[in-house]
Design a protein around this motif. Structure first.
Motif, PDB file in Angstrom:
ATOM      1  N   VAL A 174      27.555 122.802 125.799  1.00 21.74           N
ATOM      2  CA  VAL A 174      28.868 122.194 125.580  1.00 21.74           C
ATOM      3  C   VAL A 174      29.545 121.878 126.912  1.00 21.74           C
ATOM      4  N   SER A 175      29.479 122.807 127.855  1.00 20.27           N
ATOM      5  CA  SER A 175      30.139 122.614 129.151  1.00 20.27           C
ATOM      6  C   SER A 175      29.549 121.430 129.905  1.00 20.27           C
ATOM      7  N   TRP A 176      28.217 121.273 129.869  1.00 18.44           N
ATOM      8  CA  TRP A 176      27.602 120.164 130.598  1.00 18.44           C
ATOM      9  C   TRP A 176      27.982 118.821 129.982  1.00 18.44           C
ATOM     10  N   LEU A 177      27.921 118.717 128.667  1.00 19.48           N
ATOM     11  CA  LEU A 177      28.290 117.461 128.013  1.00 19.48           C
ATOM     12  C   LEU A 177      29.746 117.105 128.283  1.00 19.48           C
ATOM     13  N   ALA A 178      30.612 118.112 128.285  1.00 20.07           N
ATOM     14  CA  ALA A 178      32.025 117.856 128.577  1.00 20.07           C
ATOM     15  C   ALA A 178      32.212 117.465 130.036  1.00 20.07           C
ATOM     16  N   ALA A 179      31.440 118.089 130.937  1.00 20.08           N
ATOM     17  CA  ALA A 179      31.615 117.868 132.372  1.00 20.08           C
ATOM     18  C   ALA A 179      31.236 116.454 132.803  1.00 20.08           C
ATOM     19  N   ILE A 180      30.239 115.853 132.171  1.00 23.88           N
ATOM     20  CA  ILE A 180      29.818 114.523 132.625  1.00 23.88           C
ATOM     21  C   ILE A 180      30.793 113.439 132.172  1.00 23.88           C
ATOM     22  N   GLY A 181      31.644 113.734 131.205  1.00 25.79           N
ATOM     23  CA  GLY A 181      32.673 112.784 130.801  1.00 25.79           C
ATOM     24  C   GLY A 181      32.223 111.821 129.717  1.00 25.79           C
ATOM     25  N   SER A 182      33.187 111.220 129.056  1.00 23.00           N
ATOM     26  CA  SER A 182      32.907 110.363 127.901  1.00 23.00           C
ATOM     27  C   SER A 182      32.117 109.112 128.269  1.00 23.00           C
ATOM     28  N   GLU A 183      32.408 108.510 129.436  1.00 19.30           N
ATOM     29  CA  GLU A 183      31.699 107.284 129.817  1.00 19.30           C
ATOM     30  C   GLU A 183      30.219 107.547 130.058  1.00 19.30           C
ATOM     31  N   CYS A 184      29.900 108.666 130.679  1.00 15.10           N
ATOM     32  CA  CYS A 184      28.495 108.987 130.940  1.00 15.10           C
ATOM     33  C   CYS A 184      27.786 109.448 129.673  1.00 15.10           C
ATOM     34  N   ARG A 185      28.496 110.156 128.802  1.00 17.24           N
ATOM     35  CA  ARG A 185      27.882 110.521 127.517  1.00 17.24           C
ATOM     36  C   ARG A 185      27.530 109.270 126.720  1.00 17.24           C
ATOM     37  N   ALA A 186      28.359 108.256 126.819  1.00 16.45           N
ATOM     38  CA  ALA A 186      28.152 107.039 126.035  1.00 16.45           C
ATOM     39  C   ALA A 186      26.910 106.265 126.457  1.00 16.45           C
ATOM     40  N   VAL A 187      26.388 106.524 127.664  1.00 13.16           N
ATOM     41  CA  VAL A 187      25.203 105.797 128.133  1.00 13.16           C
ATOM     42  C   VAL A 187      23.978 106.702 128.258  1.00 13.16           C
ATOM     43  N   LEU A 188      24.155 107.994 128.049  1.00 18.60           N
ATOM     44  CA  LEU A 188      23.053 108.954 128.165  1.00 18.60           C
ATOM     45  C   LEU A 188      21.930 108.581 127.198  1.00 18.60           C
ATOM     46  N   ARG A 189      20.678 108.621 127.683  1.00 19.07           N
ATOM     47  CA  ARG A 189      19.568 108.175 126.840  1.00 19.07           C
ATOM     48  C   ARG A 189      18.484 109.220 126.611  1.00 19.07           C
ATOM     49  N   ASN A 190      18.314 110.147 127.537  1.00 21.91           N
ATOM     50  CA  ASN A 190      17.186 111.073 127.419  1.00 21.91           C
ATOM     51  C   ASN A 190      17.609 112.448 127.914  1.00 21.91           C
ATOM     52  N   VAL A 191      17.697 113.417 127.001  1.00 23.14           N
ATOM     53  CA  VAL A 191      18.148 114.749 127.402  1.00 23.14           C
ATOM     54  C   VAL A 191      17.466 115.814 126.554  1.00 23.14           C
ATOM     55  N   CYS A 192      17.195 116.937 127.205  1.00 24.23           N
ATOM     56  CA  CYS A 192      16.622 118.102 126.525  1.00 24.23           C
ATOM     57  C   CYS A 192      17.525 119.301 126.794  1.00 24.23           C
ATOM     58  N   PHE A 193      17.936 119.988 125.738  1.00 26.88           N
ATOM     59  CA  PHE A 193      18.730 121.206 125.854  1.00 26.88           C
ATOM     60  C   PHE A 193      17.811 122.390 125.553  1.00 26.88           C
ATOM     61  N   ALA A 194      17.461 123.140 126.592  1.00 22.47           N
ATOM     62  CA  ALA A 194      16.475 124.213 126.466  1.00 22.47           C
ATOM     63  C   ALA A 194      17.178 125.534 126.150  1.00 22.47           C
ATOM     64  N   GLY A 195      17.262 125.866 124.880  1.00 22.67           N
ATOM     65  CA  GLY A 195      18.006 127.054 124.460  1.00 22.67           C
ATOM     66  C   GLY A 195      17.141 128.283 124.297  1.00 22.67           C
ATOM     67  N   TYR A 196      16.420 128.654 125.352  1.00 18.73           N
ATOM     68  CA  TYR A 196      15.538 129.811 125.236  1.00 18.73           C
ATOM     69  C   TYR A 196      16.234 131.122 125.597  1.00 18.73           C
ATOM     70  N   MET A 197      17.501 131.064 126.017  1.00 23.45           N
ATOM     71  CA  MET A 197      18.246 132.291 126.269  1.00 23.45           C
ATOM     72  C   MET A 197      18.918 132.732 124.966  1.00 23.45           C
ATOM     73  N   TRP A 198      19.749 133.752 125.043  1.00 21.47           N
ATOM     74  CA  TRP A 198      20.298 134.322 123.816  1.00 21.47           C
ATOM     75  C   TRP A 198      21.369 133.428 123.198  1.00 21.47           C
ATOM     76  N   TYR A 199      21.599 133.685 121.915  1.00 21.62           N
ATOM     77  CA  TYR A 199      22.601 132.927 121.166  1.00 21.62           C
ATOM     78  C   TYR A 199      23.693 133.865 120.684  1.00 21.62           C
ATOM     79  N   GLN A 200      24.915 133.498 120.935  1.00 27.53           N
ATOM     80  CA  GLN A 200      26.069 134.243 120.446  1.00 27.53           C
ATOM     81  C   GLN A 200      26.798 133.367 119.443  1.00 27.53           C
ATOM     82  N   GLY A 201      26.843 133.817 118.211  1.00 27.83           N
ATOM     83  CA  GLY A 201      27.374 132.995 117.135  1.00 27.83           C
ATOM     84  C   GLY A 201      28.789 132.501 117.380  1.00 27.83           C
ATOM     85  N   SER A 202      29.002 131.222 117.149  1.00 30.01           N
ATOM     86  CA  SER A 202      30.333 130.628 117.264  1.00 30.01           C
ATOM     87  C   SER A 202      30.325 129.304 116.521  1.00 30.01           C
ATOM     88  N   ALA A 203      30.827 129.314 115.299  1.00 28.72           N
ATOM     89  CA  ALA A 203      30.836 128.093 114.497  1.00 28.72           C
ATOM     90  C   ALA A 203      31.660 127.001 115.165  1.00 28.72           C
TER      91      ALA A 203
END
Length: 204
Positions: free
Chosen positions: A97-126
């Motif tokens: 969430v922090s990375w997507l927010a940090a790059i800003g809306s204009e860069c998110r709108a053109v982003l084409r190829n991304v992998c989110f590697a969630g191999y660390m722990w997960y803390q529930g938060s709906a």
């Protein structure tokens, strides 16, 4: 590479993009990790190539020329590069969430190829999960999306049932059925990305 403030922006857009492509030349994915410090930030992982460090240095240098060049170089960079986001010791969902927010809306709108590697722990938060989906849905030109998440992430309302199933103690085989997982939100997110060609959801 040095740019003249007065002349460079008068070049044809195709010419400027060709120059940006040379400046940011690096065929490998950019492995992004969270940086330590009081202010949250991101950096390249330690084993990145020299060309990737130079590409980011150029991106930062061009960003201080003027607002127009900052916008153009950043959107070009995020449109043509492949990013792999690594949690590296942090709970993965907050990093995504922090990375997507940090790059800003204009860069998110053109982003084409991304992998989110969630191999660390997960803390529930709906709420954080919903924020992640909202930010992903703003990546309207996304072509390739890979997400690695924990199975518990798909069972946020039934964590106790999943934990009981995974920690079963009794005679083999395990005859009980695994609690259902809910992928409906992921299905909704994928259909809201009209250009998406490849979507891979890994359960880790």
């Amino acid at each position: 590479v040095q740019f003249s403030r007065s002349g460079f922006m008068h070049l044809a857009p195709e010419t400027r993009n060709t120059i940006y492509g040379m400046v940011f030349d690096s065929p490998l994915p950019f492995f992004i990790v969270a940086s330590d410090g009081v202010t949250p930030g991101f950096r390249l992982r330690e084993r990145s190539t020299q060309s990737q460090y130079e590409a980011l240095q150029s991106l930062q240098a061009l960003g201080v020329v003027n607002r127009e060049m900052r916008r153009e170089t950043r959107t070009f960079f995020y449109a043509v590069k492949h990013f792999l986001i690594l949690p590296y010791g942090y709970e993965y969902l907050s990093i995504f969430v922090s990375w997507l927010a940090a790059i800003g809306s204009e860069c998110r709108a053109v982003l084409r190829n991304v992998c989110f590697a969630g191999y660390m722990w997960y803390q529930g938060s709906a709420a954080l999960t919903q924020q992640f989906h909202d930010l992903l849905r703003s990546c309207t030109r996304l072509r390739i999306l890979t997400v690695q998440i924990h199975v518990w992430h798909l069972c946020e309302g039934r964590v106790a049932d999943v934990d009981s199933f995974l920690n079963f103690e009794g005679p083999e085989p395990h005859d009980g059925s695994m609690p259902e997982v809910d992928i409906s939100t992921w299905a909704d997110t994928s259909v809201q990305l009209p250009g998406l060609r490849t979507f891979r959801l890994d359960i880790v």
